[in-house]
Enzyme design. Structure first.
Site, PDB file in Angstrom:
ATOM      1  N   CYS C 138       0.829  -1.214   0.000  1.00  0.00           N
ATOM      2  CA  CYS C 138       0.000   0.000   0.000  1.00  0.00           C
ATOM      3  C   CYS C 138       0.860   1.259   0.000  1.00  0.00           C
ATOM      4  O   CYS C 138       0.689   2.143  -0.819  1.00  0.00           O
ATOM      5  CB  CYS C 138      -0.917   0.023   1.224  1.00  0.00           C
ATOM      6  SG  CYS C 138      -2.214  -1.209   1.128  1.00  0.00           S
ATOM      7  N   HIS C 139       1.788   1.349   0.948  1.00  0.00           N
ATOM      8  CA  HIS C 139       2.581   2.574   1.048  1.00  0.00           C
ATOM      9  C   HIS C 139       4.068   2.307   1.203  1.00  0.00           C
ATOM     10  O   HIS C 139       4.813   3.162   1.651  1.00  0.00           O
ATOM     11  CB  HIS C 139       2.077   3.440   2.215  1.00  0.00           C
ATOM     12  CG  HIS C 139       0.599   3.667   2.164  1.00  0.00           C
ATOM     13  ND1 HIS C 139      -0.283   2.926   2.917  1.00  0.00           N
ATOM     14  CD2 HIS C 139      -0.153   4.495   1.410  1.00  0.00           C
ATOM     15  CE1 HIS C 139      -1.521   3.301   2.638  1.00  0.00           C
ATOM     16  NE2 HIS C 139      -1.474   4.252   1.722  1.00  0.00           N
ATOM     17  N   GLY C 140       4.474   1.053   0.909  1.00  0.00           N
ATOM     18  CA  GLY C 140       5.894   0.759   0.825  1.00  0.00           C
ATOM     19  C   GLY C 140       6.636   0.653   2.134  1.00  0.00           C
ATOM     20  O   GLY C 140       7.735   1.198   2.274  1.00  0.00           O
TER      21      GLY C 140
END
Lengths: 416, 280, 174
Positions: C138-140
């Site tokens: 999703c956001h690394g």
């Protein structure tokens, strides 16, 4: 009653608010200082008790809706889930179920109080009509609520009552399908009943607001039925009637709690602990007790009248029994309000009450033998009371002399 | 005047509230009411009786009757038969429960599981029982009732009589006859019972003297191994299944009523004090 | 006269205060169950603690199970993964925690963690990312072989639920 205001803003902030939204003024005038006849007896506390009942039903109902599932496959079990698993669920559910019965007990007392003391007479006709509307809405709400647990009585009650609409000539069948959302009572019916059961209490609350508004225009009737003549006849609502009403509510809660905690199912029917089954009808279908008088009237017409068949006839009779309530202010035209000063009315009123109890009793009996005959007699008398007895009494009855004022009657009683 | 009216209203209420009870069949034979430990304001379940009743249920009834709303964990909850959590865990593990997420679709039960159904479907249950469906036991004790003749049902509202279902079940279990009375046409595969509506019941007499051996734990009194005893015990257990929170409900209720009476007294005094000196 | 009046005032006040106090107690006793019904019910609480049999999970394998409605990773770590996790100096960590703190003594091969990224709750994918652990797409966010946050927006290590070993192969979570 309260043309001149008793409210004086105490501070700049109150004044600021009062010029924009005078809630404090409203509360002071209508909840605190509202002039109320000083001679109201305990029958008058049932108005406040009914407000409490509505509140209890709304609060417990919203809670139940958080845990209930309106689906034919899950509704029955979800109600049991509430009883078994939800924290305090058994008590909350029982309060809601018993609360319906208590609501109607209070409602009937309130209505019969109004009938005895002539509270429907001018200038309180609108007040009375709004009350009858509340009564009808409450019956509709209670009926739909009873369907939600999806037991045998729920299902068959829904089937029987929705069938009433099939009596409508020509469009009956279509209306029936429209109401049920199918060819028989089923999942769509359950879903819409749930939705409406949630909605209607708020409609009732709105009509209650109008009812109280209509009450606050002429002010309360009172046991003598004599108009308020001066401030010596009245007391401010607070603290006199707030305390009296609260005391009445606490007393009312005692039988309420008795049923909730010691016999939560005694007011219901065992068959509703059997999950709904469209293949098997219970031996006797009985609505909840509070609908029985009108159920008897519905069933009493088992014969055709001219071109009206018996089914439609029953529906018309039931509808007419409500209409009779709505128009009673114009049937009983005598100027004396209170039954205390009406020597003949008193006895006919008693007869009407007994007859009404009879209608209730008969609604629970199987429609056979002597019961069908008695049901016809009681139904006939119900209408005779409204459409014959009341108008005739208004003309021929000689009322007793009325006290000149409330304060005089109060003093008379104190000295007697 | 006030008095007559009070009586009238009380009558209206009593009649109105009790009318539904009248709706039941008047031709049914008289059912003897039993002395249940859980009746009345101070009623509580007898733990030993519930344990015995559970044994009857498990060894006899459960082969045909389900109890889908009961979880194993309920057996260890307060106010119930009082099994320990270990006992319940071991009991649950003896059963296979259907779980689509488990390997093979079944796994050993855990306390959180519901009581498994004896039949995979309603149709299977009917097929195995000559077309009759053995009713689920979960709320059966509340789904039956009995009717008192007028005016005795009025008193039930004041005594809080809620044991009609178990009284009926007890009577039913003791109401079998080997042969139907003369002139009664008993259909094939049915049994004659005094109390069953219509008298022809699909269930064979399920219990008989000496059928089950109760384990008597230390400190427990021995009970007779009779039909009467079995039927009483299993009825009590069925009441518990239908109303597992009965004990705490009544305890709370007692406190609530005490509170309300006290509060009503205070409110009465307060109201009187406020109204003192007002002619009304 | 004056004392009498005062006397009756006190008594009246006492009555009013007593009635009000009892009423308030009653109101509170009614309100509490109305709030408490929002709490998890008995059927939910019955599943708050589950038992899970580890014997079927081979080394290097992981499974995702459900606990209290949340996904939970159960990973049977290889010795290499354990070593890698232990070798990381605490100073390299954003949320310093040793490998020992995240596992049970004698059962270091088992790593049990709630499978929601501590950033915004997505489920990270296993055996990926720059640190051979988990990677949240999703956001690394990158987690290492002990489930500790190493890089990315997540602030905390993956949460280790309360659990204990009943036997070598049976674990009770919750």
């Amino acid at each position: 009653m309260s043309e001149h205001s008793t409210y004086v803003p105490g501070s700049a902030a109150e004044k600021w608010l009062d010029e924009r939204l005078p809630v404090a003024r409203f509360a002071k005038e209508h909840l605190m200082d509202f002039p109320t006849p000083k001679n109201l007896n305990y029958w008058w506390t049932f108005g406040a008790i009914l407000v409490m009942c509505l509140g209890v039903q709304i609060v417990t109902g919203i809670i139940l809706a958080m845990h209930y599932t309106p689906n034919v496959a899950m509704a029955f079990d979800s109600v049991e889930h509430i009883r078994r698993n939800v924290n305090g669920g058994r008590i909350i559910q029982a309060t809601h179920a018993v609360g319906a019965s208590m609501f109607f007990a209070a409602l009937y007392i309130h209505i019969f109080r109004g009938m005895f003391y002539g509270s429907y007479k001018a200038p309180r006709e609108i007040l009375w009509i709004l009350g009858v509307i509340i009564f009808i809405l409450t019956m509709a709400t209670a009926f739909m609520g009873y369907v939600l647990p999806w037991g045998q009585m729920s299902f068959w009650g829904a089937t029987v009552i929705t069938n009433i609409f099939s009596a409508i000539p020509i469009v009956g069948e279509s209306v029936l399908q429209l109401l049920r959302g199918g060819f028989a009572v089923g999942n769509p019916t359950l879903n819409r009943f749930f939705s409406l059961h949630y909605l209607l209490p708020f409609v009732i609350a709105a009509v209650v607001a109008l009812h109280i508004w209509a009450l606050h225009v002429p002010g309360n009737n009172n046991p003598t039925g004599v108009d308020v003549k001066s401030s010596r006849d009245t007391l401010p609502f607070h603290p006199y009637y707030t305390m009296k009403d609260l005391y009445g509510m606490v007393l009312f809660m005692i039988p309420f709690a008795w049923f909730i905690f010691f016999a939560p199912d005694i007011l219901g029917h065992p068959d509703n602990y059997i999950q709904a089954n469209s293949q098997v009808t219970p031996a006797h279908i009985v609505p909840e007790w509070y609908l029985l008088p009108f159920y008897t009237i519905l069933r009493a017409i088992d014969f055709n009248v001219l071109f009206i068949n018996s089914q439609l006839g029953g529906v018309i009779a039931m509808g007419l029994s409500m209409v009779a309530l709505l128009v009673v202010p114009w049937l009983d035209t005598g100027r004396v309000r209170s039954g205390l000063f009406r020597p003949m009315f008193k006895w006919f009123y008693l007869l009407f009450v007994i007859n009404f109890i009879g209608l209730t009793y008969l609604g629970a009996q199987p429609a056979e033998g002597i019961y069908t005959l008695l049901a016809k007699v009681c139904t006939a008398y119900y209408f005779i009371h409204f459409f014959v007895v009341l108008p005739v009494l208004s003309r021929i009855e000689k009322p007793l002399p009325l006290p000149t004022s409330i304060s005089e009657s109060v003093l008379g009683k104190a000295h007697a | 005047m006030i008095k007559t009216k009070t009586i009238l209203v009380a009558l209206t209420l009593a009649l109105g509230l009790s009318a539904p009870a009248l709706a039941q069949d008047h031709s049914a034979p008289h059912i003897e009411k039993q002395n249940w430990s859980f009746a009345g304001i101070f009623g509580t379940y007898d733990q030993n009786q519930l344990q015995r009743g559970f044994q009857v249920f498990r060894e006899v009834c459960a082969s045909c009757h389900g109890a889908r709303l009961i979880s194993f964990r309920n057996l260890a909850e307060n106010g119930g038969p009082g099994f320990s959590e270990e006992q319940v865990k071991a009991l649950a593990a003896e059963y296979e429960v259907v779980d689509p997420t488990a390997e093979g679709g079944v796994r050993a039960g855990v306390p959180a599981d519901r009581w498994p159904s004896p039949f995979p479907s309603e149709q299977d249950a009917r097929d195995a029982n000559g077309g009759s469906l053995p009713p689920d036991f979960s709320v059966l004790a509340k789904a039956r009732g009995l009717t008192d003749p007028f005016p005795f049902w009025i008193f039930n509202y004041f005594t809080g009589y809620s044991e009609g279902g178990v009284d009926y079940i007890h009577a039913l279990l003791n109401g079998y006859h080997e042969e139907a009375p003369e002139g009664f046409d008993l259909p094939e595969g049915k049994y004659y019972n005094d109390y069953f509506p219509g008298h022809a019941i699909g269930m064979a007499p399920p219990l008989s003297d000496g059928q089950i051996t109760y384990e008597v734990a230390e400190g427990q009194t021995e009970v007779p191994l009779t039909l009467e005893q079995y039927s009483t015990d299993v009825s009590a257990f069925m009441m518990w299944m239908a109303e597992p929170g009965l004990v705490s409900r009544k305890e709370t209720g007692f406190k609530v009523l005490l509170f309300l009476v006290l509060f009503a007294g205070l409110m009465w005094a307060t109201k009187r004090r406020i109204w003192a000196g007002i002619e009304h | 006269m004056a004392t009498q009046a005062q006397h009756s005032t006190t008594r009246r006040d006492f009555l009013f205060v007593a009635t009000g106090a009892v009423g308030a107690v009653g109101a509170a006793a009614v309100v509490w169950p109305l709030i408490n019904q929002l709490n998890p019910d008995a059927s939910t609480l019955a599943l708050a603690s589950i038992e899970f049999d580890l014997s079927a999970i081979e080394e290097g394998q992981s499974v995702t199970i459900t606990w209290r409605g949340l996904p939970v990773f159960v990973r049977h770590r290889t010795p290499a993964e354990i070593e890698e996790a232990k070798a990381v100096p605490l100073s390299d960590l954003k949320d310093p925690q040793t490998d020992e703190e995240r596992t049970k003594e004698g059962h270091e091969q088992w790593l049990i963690m709630v499978a929601n990224c501590t950033h915004l709750g997505c489920v990270p994918t296993g055996e990926s990312g720059d640190f051979d652990g988990w990677f949240c797409p999703c956001h690394g966010s990158h987690y290492d072989t002990a489930g500790r946050i190493r890089q990315g927006p997540a602030p905390k290590n993956l949460v280790v639920p309360p659990y204990e070993f009943i036997s070598d192969t049976l674990v009770q979570i919750g």
